[in-house]
Design an enzyme around this catalytic site. Structure first.
Site, mmCIF file in Angstrom:
data_model
loop_
_atom_site.group_PDB
_atom_site.id
_atom_site.type_symbol
_atom_site.label_atom_id
_atom_site.label_comp_id
_atom_site.label_asym_id
_atom_site.label_seq_id
_atom_site.Cartn_x
_atom_site.Cartn_y
_atom_site.Cartn_z
ATOM 1 N N TYR A 190 0.872 -1.232 0.112
ATOM 2 C CA TYR A 190 -0.141 -0.058 0.058
ATOM 3 C C TYR A 190 0.818 1.122 0.070
ATOM 4 C CZ TYR A 190 -3.661 3.230 1.367
ATOM 5 O OH TYR A 190 -4.704 4.323 1.223
ATOM 6 N N PHE A 194 -9.922 18.580 -24.830
ATOM 7 C CA PHE A 194 -10.197 17.341 -24.839
ATOM 8 C C PHE A 194 -11.441 17.068 -24.148
ATOM 9 C CE2 PHE A 194 -10.024 12.870 -23.684
ATOM 10 C CZ PHE A 194 -9.981 12.324 -24.762
ATOM 11 N N THR A 195 -12.078 16.102 -24.422
ATOM 12 C CA THR A 195 -13.660 15.857 -23.921
ATOM 13 C C THR A 195 -13.535 16.012 -22.200
ATOM 14 O OG1 THR A 195 -13.383 13.451 -24.182
ATOM 15 C CG2 THR A 195 -14.789 14.672 -25.722
ATOM 16 N N ASP A 241 -0.714 18.685 -21.191
ATOM 17 C CA ASP A 241 -1.533 17.412 -21.376
ATOM 18 C C ASP A 241 -0.527 16.639 -22.344
ATOM 19 O OD1 ASP A 241 -2.897 15.030 -22.143
ATOM 20 O OD2 ASP A 241 -4.785 16.249 -22.024
ATOM 21 N N LYS A 250 -2.715 5.766 -22.868
ATOM 22 C CA LYS A 250 -2.078 6.237 -24.266
ATOM 23 C C LYS A 250 -0.501 6.198 -24.153
ATOM 24 C CE LYS A 250 -6.338 8.142 -24.392
ATOM 25 N NZ LYS A 250 -6.810 9.494 -24.394
ATOM 26 N N ARG A 252 -16.158 11.551 -33.659
ATOM 27 C CA ARG A 252 -15.521 12.842 -32.814
ATOM 28 C C ARG A 252 -16.102 14.028 -33.761
ATOM 29 N NH1 ARG A 252 -12.775 11.437 -27.856
ATOM 30 N NH2 ARG A 252 -15.093 11.616 -27.798
ATOM 31 N N PHE A 297 -21.825 11.195 -25.508
ATOM 32 C CA PHE A 297 -21.403 10.229 -26.308
ATOM 33 C C PHE A 297 -21.032 8.824 -25.881
ATOM 34 C CE2 PHE A 297 -16.879 10.222 -25.221
ATOM 35 C CZ PHE A 297 -17.000 11.367 -24.702
#
Ligand SMILES: *Cc1c(COP(=O)(O)O)cnc(C)c1O
Length: 482
Positions: free
Chosen positions: A80, A132-133, A223, A266, A389, A455
């Protein structure tokens, strides 16, 4: 382009890896595909993976791991607090980005939650190259206001601009002048601007952005989710960077940013995410949110196995022959589709191949979601799953009106090291067939529309019986093909 040249003169990407574990795929018949698409409410997010032949929905968490990543997972140190696995990851991030502090999160949007809570105040402005969403959702939740100032070329579908993800520096200065720097929460840059087609920014542009930030005492937050493609594009397309190594380019980017966050679904062929900074004060502003929302500081919601895989994956991201694979396969797909007349976003970006649904289905009004309709049609025609998109991916305005997206794209993501060239050729072939038969494709309308991120779970139906007609035409053209 690929470093291997073919005697035949053919320009094709060559896989620089071999496949040692495989997963069997099923390709349902067109009749079944029609049924499954309708059961899924014409939303490709709601399809079951077992009914999907090529899953090009996203590259998030579906990139193939290497043998080295898999073996690292076996030596993960489960605990942990104080896991050795965490320290290995922290060391790797320090080595690559040069940042002393690392906060692990369970995925990219969790990092966005922390960043937004720490730095966004009601009515502050966040200029960014493009949203970005999930970024937008978190900033809006904290009542911040987004200003998108990507260069004009960025939202042109076809272009030969090498860095369509660049920020418009004059617009940035204007925003700061207009509202006053006190009103700006931070400036956000996104590598490989996702929603405009994974389009890169240049190192030079990032330097210019940082200069404006310095002149106005503003934070620059990066990002870095789609970093690996952008690194490759900088090396390939930016004259001053041709002689730099991928490592040097990475470090040059990182040194320009106060905070870097990323989705490890990613970046790094893994799962998870994190926030890096070299500034102790900024670190302290974010730290408590990790323990509140993610987990203890040495795992942050990730499993130790994922963290080991990420450490190796980040190292692999510094290898040009590994990170060039995605962009080369995407470029191949884009160029083949252009030869067949199919409208696509150019120049080829990272992440995937982006089909221009606005032009492909120029007879379908934007209010009937051409990109969503094209995603549904392609699944019926091929079993290939892409992602809308466009307008469907936007949120309604507070007054209930629907903003129309700048672009209507069908994104066909290229998960890294997953598909072979013949599979990519199959996707190209079916898209070409669909293009021939595009007049058969009609629009969609919502029958169930969630308020946030509609979406993901929204359900739609066709505005006519076009899907049945499309499946019938497919059967006529391919009487005995799946
Ligand atoms: C995917 C992505 C995110 C969100 O990451 P998740 O791991 O899916 O939560 C944030 N920003 C960009 C640019 C992304 O591509």
């Amino acid at each position: 382009m690929s470093k291997v040249k073919f005697f035949s003169g053919e320009q094709i990407p060559l896989e620089m890896h071999k496949v040692r574990i495989v997963q069997k795929l099923e390709l349902p018949s067109v009749e079944k595909r029609l049924e499954y698409m309708q059961e899924a409410g014409n939303n490709t997010f709601l399809l079951r993976n077992k009914n999907v032949f090529m899953d090009m929905l996203t590259d998030s968490g579906v990139n193939a791991m290497s043998d080295r990543q898999q073996s690292a997972m076996l030596v993960a140190d489960d605990s942990y607090a104080g896991s050795e696995t965490f320290y290995r990851l922290e060391d790797k991030i320090r080595e690559i980005f040069g940042t002393r502090f690392f906060l692990p999160t369970h995925q990219g949007r969790a990092a966005e939650n922390v960043v937004a809570r720490a730095f966004v105040r009601p009515n502050t402005i966040i200029p960014m190259n493009y949203h970005f969403t999930t970024t937008k959702a978190h900033i809006c939740l904290n009542e911040g206001l987004i200003e998108e100032i990507i260069i004009d070329e960025g939202i042109k579908v076809t272009s030969n601009h090498p860095f369509k993800g660049n920020m418009d520096i004059d617009k940035l200065k204007d925003i700061i002048k207009k509202h006053g720097k006190e009103k700006v929460a931070f400036v956000r840059m996104e590598v490989g601007a996702n929603l405009v087609g994974g389009q890169p920014f240049s190192l030079e542009n990032l330097r210019d952005v940082r200069k404006v930030c310095d002149d106005n005492d503003l934070l620059l937050i990066l990002d870095a989710s789609l970093l690996s493609d952008n690194l490759y594009f900088i090396k390939e397309r930016e004259e001053q960077c041709k002689s730099m190594s991928i490592r040097e380019i990475t470090r040059a980017i990182a040194d320009l940013c106060h905070v870097i966050y990323f989705s490890a679904r990613k970046l790094g062929f893994a799962r998870g995410g994190g926030i890096c900074t070299d500034n102790k004060d900024l670190y302290m502003k974010m730290r408590d949110y990790i323990t509140l929302y993610e987990g203890f500081l040495t795992y942050g919601g990730m499993s130790v196995r994922e963290m080991e895989a990420l450490t190796v994956g980040l190292e692999e991201t510094m290898d040009e022959s590994i990170i060039s694979q995605g962009p080369q396969f995407i470029a191949f797909m884009v160029e083949e589709l252009i030869k067949k007349g199919v409208p696509v976003v150019t120049p080829p970006g990272g992440l995937g191949c982006h089909v221009d649904a606005m032009q492909f289905l120029d007879h379908v009004p934007q209010s009937e979601y051409p990109a969503g309709a094209l995603a549904a049609a392609l699944y019926i025609a091929s079993g290939v799953r892409g992602m809308e998109r466009g307008t469907m991916s936007e949120q309604r305005n507070p007054d209930g009106t629907e903003p129309l997206a700048n672009m209507e794209l069908l994104r066909l993501a290229m998960p890294r090291r997953v598909f072979t060239l013949s599979q990519v050729k199959y996707a190209i072939d079916r898209l070409a067939w669909l293009y021939e038969n595009r007049r058969l494709v009609g629009g969609l309308k919502f029958v169930e529309e969630p308020e946030t991120l509609r979406f993901f779970f929204g359900r739609l139906e066709a505005t006519s019986d076009w899907q049945e007609k499309l499946a019938k035409k497919f059967r006529e053209d391919f009487p005995d093909s799946l």
